[in-house]
Design an enzyme around this catalytic site. Structure first.
Site, mmCIF file in Angstrom:
data_model
loop_
_atom_site.group_PDB
_atom_site.id
_atom_site.type_symbol
_atom_site.label_atom_id
_atom_site.label_comp_id
_atom_site.label_asym_id
_atom_site.label_seq_id
_atom_site.Cartn_x
_atom_site.Cartn_y
_atom_site.Cartn_z
ATOM 1 C CG HIS A 57 -21.122 85.968 -11.824
ATOM 2 N ND1 HIS A 57 -20.392 84.803 -11.882
ATOM 3 C CD2 HIS A 57 -20.499 86.753 -10.909
ATOM 4 C CE1 HIS A 57 -19.380 84.878 -11.026
ATOM 5 N NE2 HIS A 57 -19.418 86.058 -10.432
ATOM 6 C CG ASP A 110 -20.903 90.231 -3.069
ATOM 7 O OD1 ASP A 110 -20.015 90.851 -3.690
ATOM 8 O OD2 ASP A 110 -21.614 89.368 -3.600
ATOM 9 C CG HIS A 219 -16.136 83.338 -8.354
ATOM 10 N ND1 HIS A 219 -16.760 83.390 -7.125
ATOM 11 C CD2 HIS A 219 -16.460 84.479 -8.993
ATOM 12 C CE1 HIS A 219 -17.419 84.531 -7.023
ATOM 13 N NE2 HIS A 219 -17.254 85.206 -8.129
#
Length: 335
Positions: A57, A110, A219
């Site tokens: 990213h 995460d 994504h």
């Protein structure tokens, strides 16, 4: 072979981080396996600001490690969260009486890593508190925060909390400043072409030519639904209208407006989109007090952008515009 300038797909994260710190060695360094830290550490009597996230990213999130922003970025493999043990290693490195602020984007991997690492930290006497970003509104204007994904709105939040930490605010003070911004932050993404996974060449999703999807995730995950491609003005008006409906700004409010390119959209296009969104806000009596156009958080060659709107208090404006930062991808001279 994929249509990318890469070597061994298994070494992507290691090689991209090595190249990054070679180029910006006066600002960042490798502090451990897939851990990026400042080249010049902050004083230990100040709160450390740490984040985590997958690679692929770029420049996020390691591009915002530097004076006035992050102390450390813990990097996962392509599109994958780093493990809890690696994050715990970073928390151990930054253990201090002032404490650690951990900025977490609302993605399941995460969150899992952050929760486990924070539990380990608590057992070993490390003082750490978290801010969870959840700026994506594509789940619905009334969707609860836990159902809203974290997108590029994390970056201006990092600028704000990083500046507050740099000037010596306490951990609780920094959290109040950050959460006040986080509560009035909204992001919406649009895509006209999906990305491919650089390790296996697989397309994340499939968008036919001439169609766009407003609400697509970081994504390439599905979002608010597909429609025919329309002009920049029409796209910008629809998106800023939804963001305003979410935040309910009033005439006289001050706002942050960012257009974040996600990989394959030109600056020409982003400038044109920004122009219309800015005009809509101005016509509603809302002052754009902070702004940015560029690539902050990308997803390979995906074509599209994220529009970020935040309502600002005066201290947020000061932290964004006037406080020094010296990270490779966000530099503010300061006053």
């Amino acid at each position: 072979m994929m249509n990318k300038f890469i070597n061994d797909p298994d070494n992507l994260t290691t090689e991209l981080l090595e190249g990054y710190v070679m180029a910006y060695s006066n600002q960042v360094a490798i502090g451990g396996e897939n851990i990026i830290v400042r080249a010049h550490a902050k004083a230990e009597d100040k709160v450390a600001v740490i984040t985590l996230g997958g690679s692929g990213h770029e420049p996020a999130l390691s591009g915002f490690v530097g004076d006035g922003m992050l102390d450390c970025s813990v990097v996962g493999d392509i599109f994958a969260a780093p493990g809890a043990q690696r994050l715990f290693q970073a928390l151990q490195m930054f253990k201090r009486e002032a404490g650690i602020l951990l900025v977490v984007l609302n993605h399941s991997g995460d969150i899992m890593s952050a929760n486990m690492a924070c539990q380990l930290a608590e057992r070993t006497g490390i003082k750490v508190k978290t801010i969870l970003t959840h700026d994506d509104i594509s789940a619905g204007l009334d969707a609860p925060d836990e159902d809203r994904r974290g997108l590029a709105g994390c970056v201006p939040l990092i600028k704000i909390v990083g500046a507050a930490a740099e000037e010596g605010k306490s951990l609780d003070e920094i959290i109040e400043i950050g959460e006040r911004f986080n509560a009035r932050l909204a992001t919406l993404a649009v895509a006209m072409k999906s990305c491919t996974h650089p390790q296996n060449g697989m397309t994340i999703s499939d968008l036919p030519d001439g169609e766009i999807e407003i609400g697509m995730g970081q994504h390439g995950e599905g979002g608010g639904g597909r429609k025919q491609l329309v002009s920049a003005n029409e796209t910008a008006e629809e998106m800023i209208g939804l963001l305003m409906k979410k935040l309910q700004p009033k005439a006289g409010n001050k706002a942050l407006l960012i257009i974040n390119g996600v990989g394959a959209t030109t600056h020409m296009e982003m400038n044109i989109v920004y122009r219309k969104a800015h005009q809509v806000l101005e016509n509603a009596g809302i002052e754009v007090a902070a702004a940015r156009i560029g690539e902050l958080l990308t997803v390979q060659e995906q074509a599209g952008f994220q529009m970020i709107l935040g309502l600002l208090d005066d201290d947020h404006i000061d932290y964004l515009n006037n406080k020094m930062s010296n990270a490779p991808y966000w530099t503010t001279i300061g006053k």
